[in-house]
Design a protein around this motif. Structure first.
Motif: not given
Ligand code: NAD
Ligand code: MG
Length: 390
Positions: A121-123, A146-150, A213-219
């Motif tokens: 839950n990145k939010e 548990v986000d592939s990038e992180h 927006f997903n990548k924005a959240m991931e930044l």
């Protein structure tokens, strides 16, 4: 046996988590599972995994859940408070895979009882990163990405000195509209935005991939997890989605994480950490893949990236505003109230409105303030969408 709970078990991440648990019979005891309106699936899961407790987020679904689990011995409960109580039940490992800001309070409760939190839950990191990290510190536990990038960055950093990190590069597939002419974006339909070239995910995150927006959240997530400054984080478009992230060190070396686009890798890494165990993911044949491509993201195509950088520069509760406005604008797009390109424009308007009232975002980072900011940002997003539609 390790005691585990899965919040959002009926979703894409939740199903993948249960798939991994089921492959190791006898190793895990399932404490709690939670879902939303898909009560039939939740009941099926609770029976199959012999869960102690099944919780639906929606009180109006409780009767159906109760009748479907009649005679099974599984306890049932419903509503946001029940989710927090379920997260409070002693467990060693808790998967946070609810979608949206609704995942924040259960995640905090799981940390408070000392569980290791596997965080999809990145939010919750975007709207309340400092609160989550502080809870993990205070209760001497951990948040595992548990986000592939992180997960990729976390793995590339294993055994490294964090002071030697120069930059972190997260990759983006570019989403459904990567190759569309810009002028067509405004007319993109819901069905078009809901299909992803490489990943099979929930609908909301799939649309967020098309808009980035997903990548924005991931930044923002990257900044919170790894404590680097915003200018050390880069996004590169990588259409194959095989390299998930890279870490650049001060000696010029870059460590890349390469793997099939299958979330069971990141979930499994968090489940077995610090060990590595066998996972049922595809083994890559690099010679057959042949080549990997990279390009810079086009800012005109993906305004969400610029907005995320503004949010990081502003700090405070601006992340909560950003997340809430994004969630509401996404609701608006899904409901057909606004167009695809209106999502970013709406979020930008709401950010500007908060920017003009600095006291609001400078309030202390407490759960109450995050929740209040979230509610206000949703109301202002509704206003902004109504103005747009009218
Ligand atoms: P999904 O839509 O498939 O599942 C969401 C889950 O949350 C379901 O169990 C649903 O019942 C539950 N839920 C929905 N609304 C709720 C509410 N108001 N209160 C409580 N529970 C509610 O979503 P997903 O794709 O599995 O994503 C889950 C989270 O993981 C999101 O934060 C997403 O950004 C993140 N994530 C997903 C992926 C992926 O591959 N799917 C990758 C990285 C990160
Ligand atoms: Mg991701």
């Amino acid at each position: 046996m390790r005691r585990v709970s899965v919040f959002g078990s009926t979703g894409s991440i939740g199903e993948n988590t249960l798939d991994l648990l089921a492959r190791q019979p006898g190793r895990f005891h399932v404490v709690a599972l939670s879902g939303g309106r898909n009560v039939a699936r939740l009941a099926e899961q609770a029976r199959a995994h012999r869960a102690e407790l099944a919780v639906t987020a929606f009180p109006e679904c409780l009767d159906e859940l109760r009748s479907r689990l009649g005679g099974s011995g599984v306890e049932v409960a419903a509503g946001p408070e029940a989710l927090i109580e379920a997260a409070d039940r002693p467990a060693d490992w808790v998967m946070s895979a609810i979608v949206g800001a609704a995942g924040l309070a259960p995640g905090l409760a799981a940390l408070a009882q000392g569980a290791t939190l596997a965080l999809a839950n990145k939010e919750s990191l975007v709207c309340a990163g400092p609160l989550m990290l502080e809870a993990a510190r205070r209760h001497a536990t951990r948040i595992l990405p548990v986000d592939s990038e992180h997960s990729a960055v976390f793995q590339a950093l294993a055994g490294e000195d964090s002071a030697a990190v120069e930059r972190i590069v997260i990759t983006a597939s570019g989403g459904a509209f990567r190759d569309w002419p810009l002028e067509r974006l405004a007319h993109a339909t819901l069905a078009q935005a809901s299909s992803h070239p490489n990943w099979d995910m929930g609908q909301r995150i799939t649309i967020d991939s098309a808009s980035m927006f997903n990548k924005a959240m991931e930044l923002i997530e990257t900044r919170e997890y790894f404590g680097v400054s915003p200018d050390q984080i880069e996004v590169v478009v990588h259409p194959e989605s095989l390299i998930h992230a890279l870490v650049g060190f001060r000696d010029g070396a870059m460590m890349a994480h390469v793997g099939a686009p299958d979330m069971r890798h990141a979930i499994g890494y968090a489940l077995h950490w610090p060990e590595r165990r066998h996972l049922p993911v595809e083994r890559l044949d690099l010679a057959r893949i042949g080549q990997l491509n990279f390009r810079a993201p086009d800012e005109a195509r993906y305004p969400a990236l610029r907005l995320a950088r503004a949010v990081m520069a502003r700090g405070g509760l601006m992340g909560a505003v950003f997340n809430a406005a994004k969630e509401r604008a996404l609701d608006g797009f899904i409901a057909g109230r606004i167009g695809f390109a209106d999502m970013a424009a709406t979020v930008e308007e709401v950010l500007a409105r908060f920017e003009a009232r600095p006291g609001l975002i400078e309030a202390a980072m407490t759960l109450d303030n995050v929740v209040q900011t979230d509610h206000l940002a949703r109301a202002w997003t509704d206003d902004a969408m109504a103005e747009r539609a009218g």
